[in-house]
Design an enzyme around this catalytic site. Structure first.
Site, PDB file in Angstrom:
ATOM      1  N   SER A   1      52.821  -3.120   1.743  1.00 39.18           N
ATOM      2  CA  SER A   1      52.112  -3.834   2.368  1.00 39.18           C
ATOM      3  C   SER A   1      52.456  -4.986   2.903  1.00 39.18           C
ATOM      4  O   SER A   1      53.073  -5.455   2.328  1.00 39.18           O
ATOM      5  CB  SER A   1      50.794  -3.735   1.421  1.00 39.18           C
ATOM      6  OG  SER A   1      49.676  -4.884   2.184  1.00 39.18           O
TER       7      SER A   1
ATOM      8  N   TYR B   1      47.734  -8.152  -6.517  1.00 40.84           N
ATOM      9  CA  TYR B   1      48.203  -6.403  -5.587  1.00 40.84           C
ATOM     10  C   TYR B   1      49.310  -6.721  -4.559  1.00 40.84           C
ATOM     11  O   TYR B   1      50.451  -5.798  -4.908  1.00 40.84           O
ATOM     12  CB  TYR B   1      46.759  -6.401  -4.599  1.00 40.84           C
ATOM     13  CG  TYR B   1      47.233  -5.226  -3.521  1.00 40.84           C
ATOM     14  CD1 TYR B   1      46.991  -4.088  -3.784  1.00 40.84           C
ATOM     15  CD2 TYR B   1      47.799  -5.299  -2.492  1.00 40.84           C
ATOM     16  CE1 TYR B   1      46.881  -2.556  -2.697  1.00 40.84           C
ATOM     17  CE2 TYR B   1      47.834  -4.874  -1.104  1.00 40.84           C
ATOM     18  CZ  TYR B   1      47.679  -3.795  -1.543  1.00 40.84           C
ATOM     19  OH  TYR B   1      48.084  -1.979  -0.726  1.00 40.84           O
TER      20      TYR B   1
END
Ligand code: NAP
Length: 254
Positions: free
Chosen positions: A146, A159
């Site tokens: 990400s 995350y």
């Protein structure tokens, strides 16, 4: 780009990014095995859409957080490879399945941390280990990271830490698998308009506009911005790229 005679296994391809990766790789000639967690109908529809184009495809259920399911899943893949392709190996593994669970540091629960760890890191680590004997020489492994590993957005501390771990895993695995000609790369999408982002922005829909204004190319990403990049990394043209983190974010938070 030519992915003919390649078989790709993509986790979490019933929706979102994984779905587009599956459709795009199939459009370039690959046969596709997709997995889903709950949404069997959506996954079957993706497989049917690929089959309608003349490629082979099938959809299997797998919870990537449940490592105890991996031996049975591996047996299913072996059986499918024989049944559909008369082959012992597949060529491309994409560790894509993922969930969102945002919380600031002070209120991140151990339960949420463990869930993110299991889905985003432990699952990808041990699924790859389990499937490795079935991955062909000169194959490809793509891990989905990400943009959040480069920039820090409130709520994503746990995350993004798991995605950071997958990037380190990617570099180490590339080193360990280089002797087999297998490349290993991480793709790091920015904000992409999927169910994942819709859930993350549900309470503050104006966030999507904000994210677009913070993106050099001036809009949110869509799954179609990512599938082709993954296909390129998996093609012959991508053969000399390994151990890389490739960000496809339209230039977020530069
Ligand atoms: P999505 O639209 O919510 O789709 C998630 C996919 O993962 C679905 O196929 C879902 O299966 C599957 N999945 C979820 N939990 C699973 C589990 N425990 N075991 C197996 N499969 C599971 O998400 P997305 O936006 O496409 O995200 C895909 C990947 O990109 C994730 O790794 C995410 O972290 C990453 N990413 C997304 C963005 C973004 O802005 N969208 C940005 C950067 C990175 P079911 O359909 O059966 O539930």
């Amino acid at each position: 780009m030519n992915l003919q005679n390649k078989i790709a296994l993509i986790t979490g391809a019933s929706r979102g990014l994984g779905k587009d990766m599956a459709l795009t790789m199939a459009a370039h000639g690959a046969d596709i095995i997709i997995t889903y967690q709950h949404k069997a109908t959506e996954a079957e529809a993706v497989a049917a859409a690929i089959i309608a184009t003349g490629r082979q495809a099938l959809a299997l259920q797998l919870d990537v957080a449940d490592t105890t399911a991996f031996p049975h899943f591996t047996t299913q893949i072996k059986t499918a490879l024989q049944q559909y392709w008369k082959r012992d190996h597949f060529d491309i593994l994409v560790n894509n399945a993922g969930i969102d669970a945002a919380a600031p540091f002070v209120s991140t629960t151990e339960e949420n941390f463990d869930r993110l760890f299991q889905v985003h890191f432990k699952g990808a680590f041990f699924l790859t280990q389990q499937l490795l004997p079935l991955i062909a020489e000169h194959g490809r492994i793509i891990n989905v990271s990400s943009g959040l590993t480069r920039f820090s957005t409130p709520g994503y501390i746990a995350y993004a830490s798991m995605k950071g771990a997958i990037e380190v895993f990617t570099r180490y695995l590339a080193k360990e698998l280089g002797h087999r000609g297998i490349t290993v790369n991480a793709i790091a999408p920015g904000a992409i308009d999927t169910d994942f982002l819709n859930a993350a922005t549900a309470a503050h829909p104006e966030l999507k506009n904000y994210l677009a204004t913070q993106t050099a190319l001036g809009r949110l990403g869509v799954p179609e911005d990512i599938g082709g990049v993954v296909a390129m990394l998996c093609s012959e043209e991508g053969r000399w790229i390994t151990a890389q983190r490739l960000e496809a974010s339209g230039g977020m938070f530069l």
